[in-house]
Write an enzyme that holds these catalytic residues in place. Structure first.
Site, PDB file in Angstrom:
ATOM      1  N   HIS A  51       0.849  -1.180   0.000  1.00 21.92           N
ATOM      2  CA  HIS A  51       0.000   0.000   0.000  1.00 21.92           C
ATOM      3  C   HIS A  51       0.893   1.240   0.000  1.00 21.92           C
ATOM      4  CE1 HIS A  51       0.686  -0.795   4.388  1.00 21.92           C
ATOM      5  NE2 HIS A  51       1.034   0.457   4.297  1.00 21.92           N
TER       6      HIS A  51
HETATM    7  C1  T46 Z   1       3.142   0.587   6.919  1.00 24.41           C
HETATM    8  C2  T46 Z   1       3.933  -0.665   7.079  1.00 24.41           C
HETATM    9  C3  T46 Z   1       5.414  -0.376   7.172  1.00 24.41           C
HETATM   10  C4  T46 Z   1      -3.624  -1.048  13.945  1.00 24.41           C
HETATM   11  O1  T46 Z   1      -4.644  -1.350  14.604  1.00 24.41           O
HETATM   12  N1  T46 Z   1      -2.913   0.075  14.270  1.00 24.41           N
HETATM   13  C5  T46 Z   1      -1.795   0.464  13.599  1.00 24.41           C
HETATM   14  O2  T46 Z   1      -1.197   1.504  13.936  1.00 24.41           O
HETATM   15  C6  T46 Z   1      -1.347  -0.351  12.501  1.00 24.41           C
HETATM   16  C7  T46 Z   1      -0.102   0.042  11.738  1.00 24.41           C
HETATM   17  C8  T46 Z   1      -2.076  -1.472  12.189  1.00 24.41           C
HETATM   18  N2  T46 Z   1      -3.173  -1.814  12.897  1.00 24.41           N
HETATM   19  C9  T46 Z   1      -3.887  -3.046  12.563  1.00 24.41           C
HETATM   20  C10 T46 Z   1      -4.556  -3.033  11.187  1.00 24.41           C
HETATM   21  C11 T46 Z   1      -4.519  -4.475  10.774  1.00 24.41           C
HETATM   22  O3  T46 Z   1      -5.637  -5.123  11.298  1.00 24.41           O
HETATM   23  O4  T46 Z   1      -2.950  -4.118  12.511  1.00 24.41           O
HETATM   24  C12 T46 Z   1      -3.268  -5.027  11.471  1.00 24.41           C
HETATM   25  C13 T46 Z   1      -2.103  -5.224  10.519  1.00 24.41           C
HETATM   26  O5  T46 Z   1      -1.837  -3.992   9.818  1.00 24.41           O
HETATM   27  P1  T46 Z   1      -1.366  -3.963   8.302  1.00 24.41           P
HETATM   28  O6  T46 Z   1      -1.939  -5.121   7.565  1.00 24.41           O
HETATM   29  O7  T46 Z   1      -1.631  -2.598   7.766  1.00 24.41           O
HETATM   30  O8  T46 Z   1       0.216  -4.186   8.467  1.00 24.41           O
HETATM   31  P2  T46 Z   1       1.340  -4.060   7.360  1.00 24.41           P
HETATM   32  O9  T46 Z   1       2.532  -4.719   7.920  1.00 24.41           O
HETATM   33  O10 T46 Z   1       0.878  -4.514   6.022  1.00 24.41           O
HETATM   34  O11 T46 Z   1       1.627  -2.477   7.221  1.00 24.41           O
HETATM   35  C14 T46 Z   1       2.137  -1.747   8.329  1.00 24.41           C
HETATM   36  C15 T46 Z   1       1.412  -0.401   8.471  1.00 24.41           C
HETATM   37  O12 T46 Z   1      -0.002  -0.635   8.495  1.00 24.41           O
HETATM   38  C16 T46 Z   1       1.716   0.558   7.337  1.00 24.41           C
HETATM   39  O13 T46 Z   1       1.282   1.839   7.682  1.00 24.41           O
HETATM   40  O14 T46 Z   1       3.594   1.548   6.330  1.00 24.41           O
HETATM   41  O15 T46 Z   1       3.536  -1.495   8.184  1.00 24.41           O
END
Ligand code: T46
Length: 144
Positions: A51
């Protein structure tokens, strides 16, 4: 490197007790730290991220182990391996990111300039491409 992205090396305060690194918002990095999260227990075959963010500055640090970070602004694409608690990767701007190749022991910590906001996420890579093309056309028109 891609515009708005750079690597950072933090000074290590070391003495006979061991090592310490201090990161202060608006001092070592150009934003107020509004949020800290960390990623761990990710399998090596998993790709995370996929993303871009509309308006977010982040500093990524591999506190332990290593992982690869791919960044793509629609014009340029670059992958770096992040390792070492004294090495950071600063990402700002409309940049697509993917994290992969996580070592088993990887702990990836992220300092962010804003609170968690799902509306800030862009999951369509074409939007990043379109934005880059529009910026390029705008730049070329401006230069005429
Ligand atoms: C990014 C990369 C480097 C939360 O509840 N709070 C938060 O602050 C974050 C970051 C995530 N979440 C929840 C949302 C999802 O249910 O944690 C779960 C996993 O998040 P996500 O699938 O977005 O994780 P990544 O590793 O794909 O991405 C993350 C960050 O979301 C993003 O901003 O830049 O790490």
């Amino acid at each position: 490197m891609i515009d708005g992205v750079y690597k950072v090396s933090f000074p290590i305060h070391g003495d006979e007790k061991g090592s310490l690194i201090a990161i202060e918002g608006n001092k070592n990095i150009d934003f107020t730290i509004e949020r800290v999260y960390y990623i761990f227990d990710t399998s090596p075959n998993v790709v995370r991220g996929k993303h871009a963010h509309r308006d977010l500055k982040q500093l990524l640090i591999c506190m332990h182990g290593s992982c690869d970070i791919l960044m793509d602004n629609g014009l340029e694409r670059e992958t770096i391996t992040l390792t070492g608690p004294d090495k950071g990767l600063y990402i700002s701007g409309f940049v697509w990111r993917e994290m992969s190749n996580f070592s088993q022991d990887c702990v990836l910590m992220v300092l962010a300039s804003k609170k968690f906001d799902t509306a800030d996420y862009v999951y369509d890579y074409d939007e990043v491409l379109q934005s880059a093309l529009q910026a390029r056309v705008g730049g070329e028109r401006g230069a005429m």
